[in-house]
Design a protein around this motif. Structure first.
Motif, PDB file in Angstrom:
ATOM      1  N   LEU A   1      44.238  47.740  48.162  1.00 30.35           N
ATOM      2  CA  LEU A   1      44.623  47.097  46.855  1.00 30.35           C
ATOM      3  C   LEU A   1      45.860  46.447  46.185  1.00 30.35           C
ATOM      4  O   LEU A   1      47.101  45.219  46.320  1.00 30.35           O
ATOM      5  CB  LEU A   1      44.878  47.649  45.789  1.00 30.35           C
ATOM      6  CG  LEU A   1      43.162  47.760  45.661  1.00 30.35           C
ATOM      7  CD1 LEU A   1      43.150  49.035  44.322  1.00 30.35           C
ATOM      8  CD2 LEU A   1      42.860  46.793  44.595  1.00 30.35           C
ATOM      9  N   VAL A   2      47.402  46.931  47.497  1.00 33.29           N
ATOM     10  CA  VAL A   2      49.365  47.352  47.013  1.00 33.29           C
ATOM     11  C   VAL A   2      48.869  46.040  47.692  1.00 33.29           C
ATOM     12  O   VAL A   2      49.865  44.780  47.131  1.00 33.29           O
ATOM     13  CB  VAL A   2      49.336  48.618  47.523  1.00 33.29           C
ATOM     14  CG1 VAL A   2      51.152  48.019  47.330  1.00 33.29           C
ATOM     15  CG2 VAL A   2      49.162  49.821  46.575  1.00 33.29           C
ATOM     16  N   MET A   3      48.473  45.498  49.032  1.00 30.20           N
ATOM     17  CA  MET A   3      48.385  44.194  50.233  1.00 30.20           C
ATOM     18  C   MET A   3      48.413  43.842  49.352  1.00 30.20           C
ATOM     19  O   MET A   3      49.222  42.478  49.517  1.00 30.20           O
ATOM     20  CB  MET A   3      47.848  44.510  51.260  1.00 30.20           C
ATOM     21  CG  MET A   3      48.033  43.652  52.040  1.00 30.20           C
ATOM     22  SD  MET A   3      47.454  42.360  52.274  1.00 30.20           S
ATOM     23  CE  MET A   3      45.271  43.723  52.614  1.00 30.20           C
ATOM     24  N   MET A   4      47.166  43.205  48.457  1.00 31.75           N
ATOM     25  CA  MET A   4      46.774  42.175  48.537  1.00 31.75           C
ATOM     26  C   MET A   4      47.242  41.294  46.697  1.00 31.75           C
ATOM     27  O   MET A   4      47.433  40.467  46.813  1.00 31.75           O
ATOM     28  CB  MET A   4      44.742  42.474  47.981  1.00 31.75           C
ATOM     29  CG  MET A   4      43.950  42.492  49.446  1.00 31.75           C
ATOM     30  SD  MET A   4      42.370  42.321  49.074  1.00 31.75           S
ATOM     31  CE  MET A   4      42.189  42.721  50.484  1.00 31.75           C
ATOM     32  N   VAL A   5      47.464  42.652  46.120  1.00 32.77           N
ATOM     33  CA  VAL A   5      48.321  42.256  45.051  1.00 32.77           C
ATOM     34  C   VAL A   5      49.266  41.597  45.398  1.00 32.77           C
ATOM     35  O   VAL A   5      49.710  40.276  44.665  1.00 32.77           O
ATOM     36  CB  VAL A   5      48.327  43.325  44.031  1.00 32.77           C
ATOM     37  CG1 VAL A   5      49.270  43.168  42.992  1.00 32.77           C
ATOM     38  CG2 VAL A   5      46.593  43.777  43.507  1.00 32.77           C
ATOM     39  N   SER A   6      50.356  42.219  46.531  1.00 40.15           N
ATOM     40  CA  SER A   6      51.441  41.838  46.415  1.00 40.15           C
ATOM     41  C   SER A   6      51.539  40.350  47.391  1.00 40.15           C
ATOM     42  O   SER A   6      52.196  39.169  46.808  1.00 40.15           O
ATOM     43  CB  SER A   6      52.495  42.776  47.597  1.00 40.15           C
ATOM     44  OG  SER A   6      52.484  43.460  46.498  1.00 40.15           O
TER      45      SER A   6
END
Length: 228
Positions: free
Chosen positions: A95-100
């Motif tokens: 989730l962190v990777m995709m949002v970033s």
């Protein structure tokens, strides 16, 4: 015959095995961290397709398939709760990777950046929302099933036949993952015949990796118990 996929699979499985040994020595957080890293890496390289024997599949298939070995190792050595912790950690990391990445893609490139490079970046990392959703649903369902199935077969066999619970849990979970992802991501976008071909091809590769990871499972368990 191209041997690169086999060397890649062997190297990835060896890294998973080493992380288990290090986790037994320094703490389970190492294995959980490696698991999360593998899931993020799988999503980052999924855009490229590779030839694996007669099949065409995302490059991520080799990396992602190895995560099921790691959840089995975690279940065997540290318990189901630690395996589930790894699954949720991987989910949050993605989730962190995709949002970033979504923010980076939508943020205008600086004037000094080569326009061609900026366009390539956006093309590679421009995840389709439907594919993202399909990936995350398939991940959560299949990984939690793998943890459950591993414990189920361990109880059924009274802790015997390590190879059976390793393969039975992984092969069933990989089938679930493949069917959910391809169906949710591409149904009504590609012909049904193509969807079936994609499922068969990807699952065949995952089955092969599941068989290849069995010696690594035994090696990880033996090495960690000896170290302990």
């Amino acid at each position: 015959m191209d041997l690169i996929p086999f060397f890649w699979a062997a190297a990835t499985l060896a890294i998973v095995t080493l992380s288990a040994v290090l986790a037994a020595r320094f703490g389970v957080e190492i294995a959980v961290g490696v698991f999360a890293s593998l899931t993020v890496l799988a999503n980052l390289i999924a855009a490229k397709t590779i030839v694996f024997g007669p099949f065409i599949a995302p490059a991520a298939v080799l990396v992602y398939a190895s995560t099921f070995l790691l959840t089995d190792i975690l279940s065997e050595l540290f318990g189901a709760e630690k395996a589930r912790l790894a699954v949720w950690t991987g989910f949050i990391a993605n989730l962190v990777m995709m949002v970033s990445i979504l923010i980076a893609v939508r943020w205008s490139a600086s004037p000094v950046m080569d326009p061609g490079l900026a366009a390539s970046f956006d093309a590679v990392f421009g995840f389709a929302p439907r594919v993202i959703a399909a990936s995350m649903v398939a991940y959560l369902v299949s990984q939690h099933h793998d943890v459950w199935a591993y414990g189920f077969w361990r109880d059924k066999t009274g802790g015997r036949h390590l190879w059976l619970r390793n393969n039975a849990s992984t092969m069933a979970s990989q089938l679930i993952d493949t069917m959910i992802f391809i169906s949710l991501a591409f149904y009504a976008v590609l012909p049904n015949s193509v969807l079936v071909q994609m499922m068969v091809g990807q699952y065949a590769i995952k089955l092969l990796i599941a068989v290849l990871d069995t010696p690594f499972m035994y090696l990880a368990v033996a090495a960690t118990r000896k170290a302990g």
